[in-house]
Scaffold this motif. Structure first.
Motif, PDB file in Angstrom:
ATOM      1  N   TYR A  52       0.845  -1.190   0.000  1.00  0.00           N
ATOM      2  CA  TYR A  52       0.000   0.000   0.000  1.00  0.00           C
ATOM      3  C   TYR A  52       0.881   1.241   0.000  1.00  0.00           C
ATOM      4  O   TYR A  52       1.862   1.316   0.723  1.00  0.00           O
ATOM      5  N   ILE A  56      -4.313   3.745   4.791  1.00  0.00           N
ATOM      6  CA  ILE A  56      -5.615   3.148   4.483  1.00  0.00           C
ATOM      7  C   ILE A  56      -6.296   2.774   5.792  1.00  0.00           C
ATOM      8  O   ILE A  56      -5.655   2.738   6.842  1.00  0.00           O
ATOM      9  N   SER A  57      -7.570   2.468   5.704  1.00  0.00           N
ATOM     10  CA  SER A  57      -8.273   2.075   6.923  1.00  0.00           C
ATOM     11  C   SER A  57      -7.842   0.665   7.331  1.00  0.00           C
ATOM     12  O   SER A  57      -7.409  -0.134   6.507  1.00  0.00           O
ATOM     13  N   ASP A  59      -9.653  -1.777   8.156  1.00  0.00           N
ATOM     14  CA  ASP A  59     -10.488  -2.811   7.552  1.00  0.00           C
ATOM     15  C   ASP A  59      -9.896  -3.293   6.234  1.00  0.00           C
ATOM     16  O   ASP A  59      -9.935  -4.475   5.923  1.00  0.00           O
ATOM     17  N   HIS A  60      -9.344  -2.389   5.451  1.00  0.00           N
ATOM     18  CA  HIS A  60      -8.732  -2.775   4.181  1.00  0.00           C
ATOM     19  C   HIS A  60      -7.329  -3.330   4.370  1.00  0.00           C
ATOM     20  O   HIS A  60      -6.911  -4.218   3.642  1.00  0.00           O
ATOM     21  N   GLY A  63      -7.400  -7.071   5.359  1.00  0.00           N
ATOM     22  CA  GLY A  63      -8.204  -7.959   4.520  1.00  0.00           C
ATOM     23  C   GLY A  63      -7.427  -9.163   4.018  1.00  0.00           C
ATOM     24  O   GLY A  63      -7.898 -10.307   4.092  1.00  0.00           O
TER      25      GLY A  63
END
Length: 188
Positions: A52, A56-57, A59-60, A63
C-alpha cells in the motif's frame, strides 16, 4: 522397518497438524487484536507496508491477512479430514499443493508484520500484538512444512490399494473374421 516408518510418519503428521492448529489460534488472536487496536482509524505509520502506498483504513489493511488466516484453517481442516479417513495417499498431491501455499502465505504474513517491529509506532500494545501474529505465522509455517515432510514419508504401495479391475489377458489373433469366413483369403 516399514511399520516403524509408518508409525513415525503417522505420529509426526498428527503432531504437526496439532501444532499447526495451535499456531493458527495465535495467528487468529494476533490479527484480531491488531485490527481491534486500530479502531477503524487510518493506519498512518504503516502506509506503504504490504504493497500500500498511502494510509488506508484498518479494515482494508487486514483484509489479505484475514484471507491468509482462514485459508490456513481450511488447509488444517482438510488435512485432519484426510488423515482421519485414512485417505492421505489418495489426496497427497492436493494436500502437498494446499500445504505449500499455506506455508508460503504464513511466511509472507510473518514477514509483513515483523517489519512493524522496526517502525516508530507510538503504541507498544500494537507492536506486541504484531509480535503475537508473527509468532503464530512462523510456528504455523514450520508446522505446515513438517506436515508436508511427514505426509511424504509414507509409501504409496503400502497404503493405497487400487480399486480398479484389471482387464483379463486374451490371446491376440489376427484382426478380422476367421480365415474360413474371410472372402479375401482364398481356399488354402
Amino acid at each position: 522397518m516399514k511399520n516403524a516408518k509408518t508409525f513415525v510418519a503417522t505420529t509426526g503428521a498428527w503432531g504437526s497438524i496439532c501444532l499447526d492448529l495451535m499456531a493458527w489460534v495465535l495467528l487468529l488472536s494476533g490479527t484480531s487484536a491488531m485490527q481491534a487496536s486500530c479502531g477503524g482509524t487510518n493506519v498512518q505509520s504503516v502506509g506503504g507496508l504490504a504493497g500500500y502506498n498511502a494510509p488506508i483504513s484498518c479494515d482494508h489493511f487486514f483484509g489479505y491477512t484475514w484471507w491468509i488466516t482462514f485459508y490456513n484453517l481450511g488447509f488444517v481442516l482438510a488435512a485432519i479430514g484426510t488423515m482421519a479417513t485414512g485417505n492421505v495417499s489418495r489426496f497427497r498431491p492436493g494436500l502437498i499443493g494446499l500445504g505449500a501455499i499455506a506455508a508460503m502465505q504464513a511466511m509472507v504474513c510473518a514477514n509483513t508484520f515483523l517489519s512493524l517491529n522496526q517502525l516508530n509506532i507510538d503504541s507498544e500494545t500494537f507492536k506486541t500484538r504484531a509480535r503475537v501474529t508473527v509468532a503464530g505465522a512462523v510456528i504455523k509455517s514450520i508446522a505446515t512444512l513438517l506436515f508436508l515432510i511427514f505426509a511424504g514419508m509414507r509409501d504409496e504401495k503400502d497404503t493405497w490399494v487400487e480399486e480398479t479391475t484389471q482387464p483379463t489377458k486374451k490371446e491376440k489373433g489376427p484382426l478380422g473374421p476367421p480365415a474360413s469366413q474371410n472372402p479375401l483369403q482364398g481356399d488354402e
